[in-house]
Design an enzyme around this catalytic site. Structure first.
Site, PDB file in Angstrom:
ATOM      1  N   SER A  79       0.820  -1.229   0.000  1.00  0.00           N
ATOM      2  CA  SER A  79       0.000   0.000   0.000  1.00  0.00           C
ATOM      3  C   SER A  79       0.847   1.270   0.000  1.00  0.00           C
ATOM      4  O   SER A  79       0.456   2.279  -0.600  1.00  0.00           O
ATOM      5  CB  SER A  79      -0.965   0.001   1.185  1.00  0.00           C
ATOM      6  OG  SER A  79      -0.265  -0.073   2.405  1.00  0.00           O
ATOM      7  N   CYS A 133      -6.931  -6.029  -0.085  1.00  0.00           N
ATOM      8  CA  CYS A 133      -5.700  -6.055   0.716  1.00  0.00           C
ATOM      9  C   CYS A 133      -5.003  -4.681   0.721  1.00  0.00           C
ATOM     10  O   CYS A 133      -5.513  -3.759   1.342  1.00  0.00           O
ATOM     11  CB  CYS A 133      -4.805  -7.179   0.231  1.00  0.00           C
ATOM     12  SG  CYS A 133      -3.676  -7.736   1.514  1.00  0.00           S
ATOM     13  N   HIS A 150      -7.902 -11.893  -0.845  1.00  0.00           N
ATOM     14  CA  HIS A 150      -7.615 -11.799  -2.286  1.00  0.00           C
ATOM     15  C   HIS A 150      -8.549 -12.673  -3.131  1.00  0.00           C
ATOM     16  O   HIS A 150      -8.143 -13.765  -3.542  1.00  0.00           O
ATOM     17  CB  HIS A 150      -6.180 -12.272  -2.549  1.00  0.00           C
ATOM     18  CG  HIS A 150      -5.134 -11.329  -2.065  1.00  0.00           C
ATOM     19  ND1 HIS A 150      -4.623 -10.326  -2.854  1.00  0.00           N
ATOM     20  CD2 HIS A 150      -4.498 -11.246  -0.877  1.00  0.00           C
ATOM     21  CE1 HIS A 150      -3.713  -9.660  -2.170  1.00  0.00           C
ATOM     22  NE2 HIS A 150      -3.611 -10.192  -0.967  1.00  0.00           N
ATOM     23  N   GLU A 190      -9.121 -12.560  -6.144  1.00  0.00           N
ATOM     24  CA  GLU A 190      -8.561 -12.782  -7.491  1.00  0.00           C
ATOM     25  C   GLU A 190      -7.633 -13.995  -7.528  1.00  0.00           C
ATOM     26  O   GLU A 190      -7.188 -14.385  -8.604  1.00  0.00           O
ATOM     27  CB  GLU A 190      -7.842 -11.512  -7.974  1.00  0.00           C
ATOM     28  CG  GLU A 190      -6.496 -11.207  -7.325  1.00  0.00           C
ATOM     29  CD  GLU A 190      -6.612 -10.645  -5.898  1.00  0.00           C
ATOM     30  OE1 GLU A 190      -7.711 -10.649  -5.327  1.00  0.00           O
ATOM     31  OE2 GLU A 190      -5.568 -10.231  -5.359  1.00  0.00           O
TER      32      GLU A 190
HETATM   33  N1  GLN Z   1       1.117  -5.902   3.674  1.00  0.00           N
HETATM   34  C1  GLN Z   1       0.695  -5.103   2.542  1.00  0.00           C
HETATM   35  C2  GLN Z   1       0.473  -3.653   2.940  1.00  0.00           C
HETATM   36  O1  GLN Z   1       0.447  -3.338   4.092  1.00  0.00           O
HETATM   37  C3  GLN Z   1      -0.590  -5.674   1.941  1.00  0.00           C
HETATM   38  C4  GLN Z   1      -0.348  -7.064   1.445  1.00  0.00           C
HETATM   39  C5  GLN Z   1      -1.201  -7.463   0.276  1.00  0.00           C
HETATM   40  O2  GLN Z   1      -1.754  -6.618  -0.435  1.00  0.00           O
HETATM   41  N2  GLN Z   1      -1.254  -8.751   0.019  1.00  0.00           N
HETATM   42  O3  GLN Z   1       0.348  -2.835   2.084  1.00  0.00           O
END
Ligand code: GLN
Length: 196
Positions: free
Chosen positions: A48, A77, A174, A176
């Site tokens: 992110s 996520c 997820h 997808e």
């Molecule tokens: N750990 C990631 C984050 O904090 C997210 C992980 C993911 O998108 N699978 O951005």
């Protein structure tokens, strides 16, 4: 139906594959003009902080916020973190959903796990209430759901892992990465309701 997938970083290709399998016109979004004429947008999983910084560098923050005010937008996520109002860290956030997230909530030891969830909202796309198999990868928890947002799914301990706020959707997991496309179809249903 034309659905964009934010293609700055992360597993956008997997979302595109599911959308095309469902017969949807799927567009990779990298620039503000790619948002034109879309019925909805998916922000994928990944990192992110990276997605936020790239969106800022590519002048996408304001266009994405404007898009999300009127169109269906779904973050999976890292994408869910990016949609939130608060992630307890300084990082660029769209701040569109009334949710607070806890990043990497499951610790380093257990980075990934899979679990069957009960998600009653999915009956909109399929009346049979079979469990939804969810894949979590260094996932966030949706620590707080307030204001206009409500929970769609929680773990056995009550912690929220999917939330909705009108035409906005956030999932810690997820969809997808599995063959179960009910969540994508649920999103298409939202996009159809909200496209003019
Ligand atoms: N750990 C990631 C984050 O904090 C997210 C992980 C993911 O998108 N699978 O951005």
């Amino acid at each position: 139906m034309r659905i964009g997938v934010l293609a700055l970083q992360g597993d956008f290709a997997e979302h595109i594959d599911v959308l095309r399998r469902l017969g949807v016109d799927a567009i990779e979004v990298r620039l503000p003009q790619h948002l034109e004429n879309l019925d909805g947008l998916i922000i994928p999983g990944g990192e992110s902080t990276t997605i936020g910084k790239m969106a800022r560098d590519f002048d996408l923050m304001t266009p994405l916020q404007q898009f999300g005010r009127e169109h269906a937008l779904w973050g999976t996520c890292a994408g869910a973190i990016f949609l939130s109002k608060d992630a307890h860290r300084p990082q660029p956030l769209l701040g569109l959903m009334d949710i607070v997230v806890e990043r990497n909530a499951f610790g380093r030891q257990v980075n990934s796990f899979e679990v069957d969830l009960s998600i009653p909202a999915l009956r909109v796309v399929e009346p049979e209430a079979r469990p939804y198999h969810a894949v979590f990868i260094r996932a966030p928890l949706i620590e707080k759901v307030y204001g206009e947002a409500h929970s769609l799914a929680a773990l056995d301990n009550g912690r929220v892992v999917a939330a909705q706020q009108g035409h906005l959707l956030a999932t810690s997991f997820h969809p997808e990465l599995t063959d179960d496309d009910r969540f994508h179809r649920y999103f298409l249903h939202l996009a159809a309701q909200h496209s003019s």
